[in-house]
Enzyme design. Structure first.
Site, PDB file in Angstrom:
ATOM      1  CG  ASP A  97      -5.726  -2.659  -4.253  1.00 11.19           C
ATOM      2  OD1 ASP A  97      -6.423  -2.015  -3.444  1.00 11.19           O
ATOM      3  OD2 ASP A  97      -4.487  -2.533  -4.351  1.00 11.19           O
ATOM      4  CB  SER A 137      -0.939  -0.043   1.211  1.00 15.05           C
ATOM      5  OG  SER A 137      -2.016   0.827   1.034  1.00 15.05           O
TER       6      SER A 137
END
Length: 523
Positions: free
Chosen positions: A472, A184
């Protein structure tokens, strides 16, 4: 079961965040800490992985005269043998307590350590948790919270730290290979830090591109929109519109649920365009949010259900909050709606009923709607609290200054599961709320400079492995953004599975999903 429970608890921990965007922080999922005794390769008992170590980190890498602060880290050397690599990771924008599992082989970090006879370290990011140069989070202190300072922290730690394991004073870069891992935001940091002193890197769901009026790379899907946004960039390059956060959610959520959410959002936006204040008030009251004063705060509250998508992983089933939300909209008397949903009237009733019976308590508890969801009362402690270990405040500083990623409504002509009432100014205004000493007016994050300095989508670094997931929501800030068509090469591999956010970092997800297993094995 422990994994599902942990996701539920993490959602509750964020329940009182009035800024919807901060519910979608690009964070690593937490894992239960494995309960087992550790021994080294020669059978020596090791300290528990929850043991906290401290490193004297420079407060300012541009001015060593300011001294040092105590930066926390955790370490596991159960697989280490002399000559093996040192594997370093920060969980990024959060308290690093609870991330100790990333030093073990329940994650990709530990699997690589096991395969390569290495040692794994988790280090806390400056200004998050209890690794703070100063005892407050005022804008004056946070001036030293930058991407570059974080990058320099990694380098200084690797070249200076004497690690607590045997021989830990002789494994610095040049003596041993160092591998940088991140997911991330910390995956973005991995890309931005490489290569330098690190021999190799693994970047999962890495948000490498700070968004500057996202020139959406979705050329193949939305060519007219691409042209429109490219022209807009030439006029107003500072905007930070990351509506594509919601695109993978819309594409992969149940189609009937998406259809009905779009219907409600279109209804709200039509009333807003017509200045139908009475109709908007009626809609707010249907959701139990009649006391929310400002329509943009109400529109933001409707995003909350979509942010629950980011907590999903392949082994999470129907009990997850996101699926409870969709079931509430789409299942009547045991029958699920078709792809078009049940229609506007039922969607308003069912979505509102879900807020009244389940979701309001989940988000706001016993608090009032305006206090919980409103963003205009700048005297609230949410805006004024400057004590440390406040991840939302520290992250907001980085968002307002360097990375943008404001998750707002799409332009006209695109499907919308979030309201077009929400535009970047909604988030930029809150930067002033949070940091009035730093911003006299809504700031324009320096996203273009960030992307130029750290390459963004243009990254081309040998021995840097990218792992991404189709589902995602952060995909379009990664090198797997739709339409970007960045090549997977032997020098810089790019692999994509069917996972959600950072799914490939968790060993168990490879057991559940063969596409994630393929990514893990390739790494």
């Amino acid at each position: 079961m422990m994994w599902i429970a942990l996701l539920i608890l993490s959602g509750l921990a964020r329940a009182a965040i009035p800024n919807a965007m901060l519910r979608g922080m690009p964070s690593l999922p937490k894992l239960p800490v494995p309960e087992r005794f550790l021994t080294s390769f020669n059978g020596t008992a090791l300290p528990p992985i929850t043991t906290v170590y401290y490193f004297d980190q420079l407060i300012d890498h541009n001015n060593s005269d300011l001294g040092t602060f105590k930066q926390r880290y955790w370490m596991n050397w159960e697989f280490y043998e002399p000559g093996g690599p040192i594997i370093l990771m920060t969980p990024g924008e959060g308290d690093a307590d609870g991330y100790e599992g990333y030093t073990t082989n329940v994650t990709i970090n530990g699997r690589i350590a096991q395969q390569q006879n290495g040692a794994a370290i988790v280090i806390e990011h400056r200004f998050f948790g209890y690794s703070n140069p100063y005892d407050n989070l005022t804008s004056q202190s946070l001036a030293l919270l930058t991407i570059q300072q974080a990058i320099d922290d990694f380098a200084y730690f690797a070249t200076t730290a004497d690690l607590p394991m045997p021989g830990g004073d002789a494994v610095k870069p040049g003596q041993a290979p160092w591998i940088l891992i991140g997911g991330s935001y910390s995956g973005g940091l991995t890309s931005w830090t490489m290569p330098g002193i690190f021999w190799a890197g693994y970047a999962s769901s890495a948000v490498v591109e700070a968004i500057t009026y996202v020139i959406s790379p979705r050329i193949s899907h939305h060519s007219d929109c691409f042209s429109f946004r490219y022209n807009q960039l030439n006029v107003s390059a500072y905007n930070v519109d990351f509506y594509d956060y919601f695109t993978p959610i819309r594409e992969y959520m149940p189609q009937n649920c998406s259809s009905d959410v779009q219907a409600v959002i279109a209804y709200l936006d039509r009333m807003f365009a017509a200045n139908d204040t009475a109709g908007i008030q009626t809609l707010k009251e249907t959701f139990g949010l009649g006391d929310v004063v400002h329509v943009d705060d109400f529109a933001s509250a409707l995003q909350y259900n979509l942010y629950d998508w980011q907590s999903l992983q392949p082994d999470v089933g129907p009990g997850a909050m996101f699926f409870e939300f969709c079931d509430a909209l789409e299942v009547k008397d045991g029958v699920s709606a078709g792809p078009q949903g049940w229609g506007l009237d039922n969607a308003i009733y069912s979505w509102g009923n879900f807020w009244n019976t389940t979701y309001y308590d989940y988000v706001c508890g016993d608090g009032g709607a305006e206090a919980c969801l409103g963003t205009y009362n700048t005297s609230q402690s949410y805006w004024t609290n400057v004590t440390i270990n406040n991840a939302e405040r520290s992250w907001f500083w980085m968002v307002c200054n360097q990375v943008g990623w404001y998750q707002v409504g799409p332009p006209e002509g695109q499907p919308a599961i979030v309201s077009r009432i929400l535009q970047p100014i909604y988030e930029e205004r809150q930067c002033v709320n949070m940091f009035p000493q730093a911003f006299a007016y809504p700031p324009q994050p320096t996203t273009a400079q960030t992307d130029i300095m750290y390459a963004g989508w243009n990254v081309n670094i040998p021995r840097l492995f990218f792992a991404n997931g189709l589902r995602d929501p952060w995909r379009d800030a990664t090198v797997s953004a739709d339409g970007l068509n960045k090549s997977n090469t032997l020098s810089m591999p790019i692999y994509e599975g069917d996972g959600f956010h950072c799914s490939d970092m968790i060993t168990e997800n490879g057991i559940v999903d063969s596409t994630i297993a393929a990514v893990q094995e390739a790494a």
